[in-house]
Motif scaffolding. Structure first.
Motif, short mmCIF file in Angstrom:
data_model
loop_
_atom_site.label_atom_id
_atom_site.label_comp_id
_atom_site.label_asym_id
_atom_site.label_seq_id
_atom_site.Cartn_x
_atom_site.Cartn_y
_atom_site.Cartn_z
N ILE A 156 0.84 -1.19 0.00
CA ILE A 156 0.00 0.00 0.00
C ILE A 156 0.88 1.25 0.00
O ILE A 156 2.05 1.20 0.38
CB ILE A 156 -0.95 0.04 1.23
N LYS A 157 0.31 2.35 -0.45
CA LYS A 157 0.99 3.64 -0.39
C LYS A 157 0.06 4.60 0.33
O LYS A 157 -1.02 4.92 -0.17
CB LYS A 157 1.33 4.16 -1.78
N VAL A 158 0.46 5.05 1.51
CA VAL A 158 -0.44 5.83 2.35
C VAL A 158 -0.26 7.34 2.21
O VAL A 158 -1.15 8.11 2.54
CB VAL A 158 -0.26 5.45 3.85
N GLU A 159 0.91 7.79 1.73
CA GLU A 159 1.17 9.22 1.67
C GLU A 159 0.45 9.86 0.50
O GLU A 159 0.18 9.23 -0.51
CB GLU A 159 2.68 9.51 1.52
N ILE A 204 -8.51 -2.75 8.21
CA ILE A 204 -8.57 -1.30 8.10
C ILE A 204 -7.17 -0.75 7.91
O ILE A 204 -6.26 -1.05 8.70
CB ILE A 204 -9.22 -0.67 9.35
N ALA A 205 -6.97 0.03 6.87
CA ALA A 205 -5.69 0.68 6.61
C ALA A 205 -5.82 2.16 6.94
O ALA A 205 -6.83 2.79 6.63
CB ALA A 205 -5.28 0.50 5.15
N THR A 206 -4.79 2.72 7.59
CA THR A 206 -4.77 4.14 7.94
C THR A 206 -3.45 4.75 7.49
O THR A 206 -2.56 4.06 7.00
CB THR A 206 -4.94 4.35 9.46
N GLU A 207 -3.34 6.06 7.70
CA GLU A 207 -2.11 6.77 7.32
C GLU A 207 -0.90 6.34 8.15
O GLU A 207 0.24 6.62 7.79
CB GLU A 207 -2.32 8.28 7.45
N LYS A 208 -1.13 5.59 9.22
CA LYS A 208 -0.05 5.15 10.10
C LYS A 208 0.61 3.85 9.63
O LYS A 208 1.63 3.45 10.18
CB LYS A 208 -0.57 4.99 11.52
#
Length: 328
Positions: A156-159, A204-208
């Motif tokens: 995943i890429k969160v930024e 659940i995916a978050t920015e962290k």
């Protein structure tokens, strides 16, 4: 600044949905039906949450007259949006699932093997997940050993795309919380076929999160079929801080010369694509359109894809598995 914006956003959501119809899907034995699909019949739709609830309001969907409801293991149902009931019972159907399960729990000694995930930091080489799309990756079974899936290694890429341009290293990333559903399919002549498990597997995916999200699936006892299997990711939507799906509108209406065009909302995190895999193993489908038919992710099937134009055909999903010693 961010802390002041969050209460305002929540207030808008509450106000917007205060007149919404809250409907619960249940089975014949009164159990909630989690993550059912509610299609509008026009290429758009939404999903029920873990408690079988979904939210529908004419304020948001004024042009929708019918709902088409489906869930694994249940017969499909069509309902008028006029006087929508607060509780809907779905009728169960005979399942082929037992025909797909090929063995019980493996026994004996095993070793851990890994199909390594492939990731990168290029925002412009990523898939933008949308509600109506599901993406699946095929993994062949390359030996006769019994294999049980242990963890999924999900790139995943969160930024955000301008994160690298920010000068303050201590700047907080823009918060988000996105619920994904993981599905497993048998190999049906090179395409995703019947589901391998009815278990509701979500994360659940978050920015962290880091670049690779590791999801433990060992307790689901997923045995690799001899023909291989497909593993898919499907976005269900943004959640609140307790992990409950938020009743956000899943598309925007854009005025054009041809009239109103409905553009699906994109959700973070993004999914990095790669050209490091020779075979074209990635498949996609539009959940609410074309009967949910799968197509291979290649130029012959997909129009106007910047990823395909750049030669990026595959999502680099990986996993770890228990490989059991063959009995002599």
């Amino acid at each position: 600044m961010l802390k002041k914006e969050i209460p305002v956003l929540l207030m808008l959501v509450v106000t917007l949905f205060s007149g919404a119809q809250n409907t619960t899907l249940i089975s014949e034995n009164q159990e909630p039906i989690s993550y059912a699909t509610i299609s509008f019949g026009n290429g758009n739709g939404l999903f029920a949450d873990d408690a079988g609830q979904f939210y529908f309001t004419k304020k948001l969907y004024s042009d929708i007259d019918s709902l088409y409801i489906s869930a694994l293991g249940y017969k499909k149902l069509t309902l008028s949006t006029i006087n929508l009931p607060s509780t809907i019972v779905l009728e169960s159907k005979v399942s082929k699932l037992q025909e797909i399960i090929i063995s019980g729990l493996p026994k004996g000694k095993f070793k851990i093997e890994e199909i390594e995930p492939i990731t990168h930091d290029d925002y412009f080489k990523c898939w933008l997940p949308t509600i109506e799309s599901e993406i699946a990756v095929f993994f062949p079974n390359e030996s006769a050993h019994i294999k049980r899936l242990k963890t999924l290694e999900i790139p995943i890429k969160v930024e955000s795309k301008n994160w690298g341009d920010r000068k303050q290293k201590t700047s907080e990333k823009r918060p988000f919380s996105t619920l994904f559903k993981v599905n497993f399919y048998e190999n049906a002549n090179g395409f995703p076929g019947e589901v391998i498990t009815y278990d509701k597997i979500v994360f659940i995916a978050t920015e962290k999160n880091e670049d690779i999200y590791e999801l433990d699936v060992l307790d689901h006892n997923l045995i690799m079929p001899k023909e291989g299997l497909f593993i898919s990711l499907q976005v269900l939507g943004y959640t609140d801080n307790k992990g409950k799906l938020l009743p956000n509108k899943k598309y925007q209406e854009v005025k054009t010369k041809r009239g109103i065009v409905k553009v699906s909302t994109t959700f973070r995190p993004l999914l990095p694509f790669t050209d490091d895999i020779v075979e074209k193993r990635t498949f996609v489908k539009r959940v609410f359109l074309n009967g949910g038919a799968w197509v291979r992710y290649e130029k012959e099937n997909i129009d106007n894809s910047n990823l395909l134009k750049a030669g990026l055909n595959n999502y680099g999903l990986g996993f770890k598995m228990e490989v059991y010693k063959t009995e002599e």
